[in-house]
Enzyme design. Structure first.
Site, PDB file in Angstrom:
ATOM      1  N   LYS A  92       0.823  -1.210   0.000  1.00 15.39           N
ATOM      2  CA  LYS A  92       0.000   0.000   0.000  1.00 15.39           C
ATOM      3  C   LYS A  92       0.856   1.259   0.000  1.00 15.39           C
ATOM      4  O   LYS A  92       0.596   2.200  -0.763  1.00 15.39           O
ATOM      5  CB  LYS A  92      -0.921   0.005   1.223  1.00 15.39           C
ATOM      6  CG  LYS A  92      -2.083  -0.952   1.147  1.00 15.39           C
ATOM      7  CD  LYS A  92      -3.002  -0.768   2.341  1.00 15.39           C
ATOM      8  CE  LYS A  92      -4.191  -1.714   2.255  1.00 15.39           C
ATOM      9  NZ  LYS A  92      -5.118  -1.545   3.390  1.00 15.39           N
ATOM     10  N   CYS A 195     -13.547  -1.174  11.093  1.00 15.87           N
ATOM     11  CA  CYS A 195     -14.321  -1.305   9.850  1.00 15.87           C
ATOM     12  C   CYS A 195     -14.300  -2.732   9.315  1.00 15.87           C
ATOM     13  O   CYS A 195     -15.159  -3.105   8.519  1.00 15.87           O
ATOM     14  CB  CYS A 195     -13.845  -0.312   8.799  1.00 15.87           C
ATOM     15  SG  CYS A 195     -12.236  -0.656   8.094  1.00 15.87           S
ATOM     16  N   CYS A 359     -20.300 -18.310  12.789  1.00 23.98           N
ATOM     17  CA  CYS A 359     -20.322 -16.861  12.576  1.00 23.98           C
ATOM     18  C   CYS A 359     -19.354 -16.536  11.443  1.00 23.98           C
ATOM     19  O   CYS A 359     -18.985 -17.424  10.671  1.00 23.98           O
ATOM     20  CB  CYS A 359     -19.958 -16.105  13.867  1.00 23.98           C
ATOM     21  SG  CYS A 359     -18.243 -16.326  14.377  1.00 23.98           S
TER      22      CYS A 359
END
Length: 402
Positions: A92, A195, A359
């Site tokens: 990145k 997030c 989950c």
């Protein structure tokens, strides 16, 4: 007078390139010169870091440093808009540096492709005059704050989650608080949502990141109306924002107070009880006898249709689920009575004594097992290790990962 003589406040090249911001009141030539001589460090090249770097690079910052150890993934692209599909898998920090250099070749960009920690932060920060916190975890926020205070560097801090964003400037002026003034103790790690778990809309980080860049430009131009000592709250769902005034610097603050006790970076992982990253940590709350792996569950469902309780929020359940899954969220596991849960699972009309719990990644399912076995003591609840993420990786690679 010689027609070839003039008084140049700025070079012809810069005047042509930055003309629209040179015309802005309280910015002008002096602001542009300050930008050109400024060194700004951006910590985090994600959803916030992308607009911060893009706008500061376009504005003509002299030197931009980018700190990030992570690599671009496909699920970054909806909000990290500086990256392209063909850059997936690349660094990145390097990709962001390359992209902003394409927009402005005059930039000096320093790439720090490393994980920020107590051992390297002081050395990394010392050559910069403003720091932008574009990270997504509590431990790193405290680290960045403390190092900025120790080196007397203003900190422009942003955050975003779901529909909402926040922005403030810390340690800029004698009365301005630092992050630790407001939050002397870290939150319970189990109460923190990032997030990766809670989600975020791309335009939210775009708004907050753009405003972080604006605050840097205001500090550089010495505009008096910065967000120092204030917190901007942005509600994207309602399309509203408001600003609240923060309390002043705390004289008893451990790092910026009158008699500080923190005079060097500390162990922030120990202090916060959580890792200095935004990755989801795999919890181990249950004994192995209370868990099965995805291969074992696949074999069970081939023998007979099992009872499968899916603890994810309904929004995640809608993305994808196994056909036999029954959605009883973790919140409902806490609030519903034993009878209600039994009815939802259809346990009264079956001879099943085993219930499997799944989950997203295998953490909430463990929490659910701990709750459920207290309510339905005659039922054997077992967690599926790694949840749907492991199912997609090991059983069915067509199952949507998110």
């Amino acid at each position: 007078m010689n027609d070839d003589q003039w008084v140049a406040g700025i070079s012809k090249k810069d005047a042509g390139r930055y003309s629209r911001q040179l015309l802005v009141d309280d910015f002008g030539v002096s602001g542009q010169k300050n930008l050109k001589n400024l060194n700004v460090l951006i910590v985090g090249a994600g959803g916030l870091g992308c607009p911060v770097a893009t706008y500061l690079g376009a504005a003509g910052i002299g030197t931009i440093g980018i700190v990030d150890y992570d690599h671009i993934s496909l699920d970054n692209l909806h909000r990290q808009v500086a990256y392209k599909e063909d850059q997936v898998g690349k660094s990145k920090a390097q990709a962001l540096a390359d992209n902003i250099k394409l927009q402005n070749s005059d930039l000096n960009v320093q790439v720090h492709n490393t994980s920020l920690d107590s051992s390297n932060a002081m050395q990394l920060f010392k050559n910069y005059e403003i720091v932008c916190d574009c990270t997504d975890n509590v431990a790193t926020r405290y680290l960045i704050n403390d190092v900025c205070v120790l080196l007397n560097i203003p900190l422009v801090s942003g955050s975003a989650l779901r529909w909402d964003g926040q922005l403030s400037v810390y340690h800029y002026g004698s009365d301005c608080p630092c992050y630790r003034c407001l939050f002397p103790s870290p939150p319970d790690p189990n109460s923190v949502t990032n997030c990766n778990e809670g989600g975020v809309l791309g335009p939210i980080v775009g708004v907050i990141g753009s405003m972080q860049a604006l605050e840097v430009m205001k500090i550089a131009a010495k505009v008096r109306t910065t967000l120092a000592g204030q917190l901007l709250l942005f509600d994207g769902r309602e399309g509203k924002s408001r600003t609240i005034r923060l309390r002043k610097r705390d004289p008893k603050c451990e790092v910026c107070g009158d008699n500080p006790t923190i005079t060097a970076p500390i162990d922030y992982v120990l202090f916060c009880g959580a890792g200095a990253h935004d990755k989801i940590e795999n919890l181990k709350l249950l004994e192995l006898s209370d868990r099965v792996n995805v291969t074992e569950y696949r074999n069970k469902r081939r023998e007979q249709k099992p009872v499968l309780l899916d603890t994810r929020p309904s929004l995640e359940f809608e993305i994808a689920h196994l056909p036999e899954a029954i959605n009883v969220t973790l919140k409902e596991c806490r609030s519903l009575s034993a009878e209600d849960i039994s009815n939802r699972l259809g346990l009264q009309n079956t001879e099943h004594s085993d219930v499997f719990v799944i989950c997203h990644r295998g953490n909430d399912s463990q929490r659910a097992v701990l709750l459920l076995r207290e309510k339905l003591v005659d039922i054997k609840f077992r967690d599926i290790i790694g949840g749907y993420e492991q199912w997609a990786l090991k059983i069915n690679d067509m199952f949507p990962l998110y």
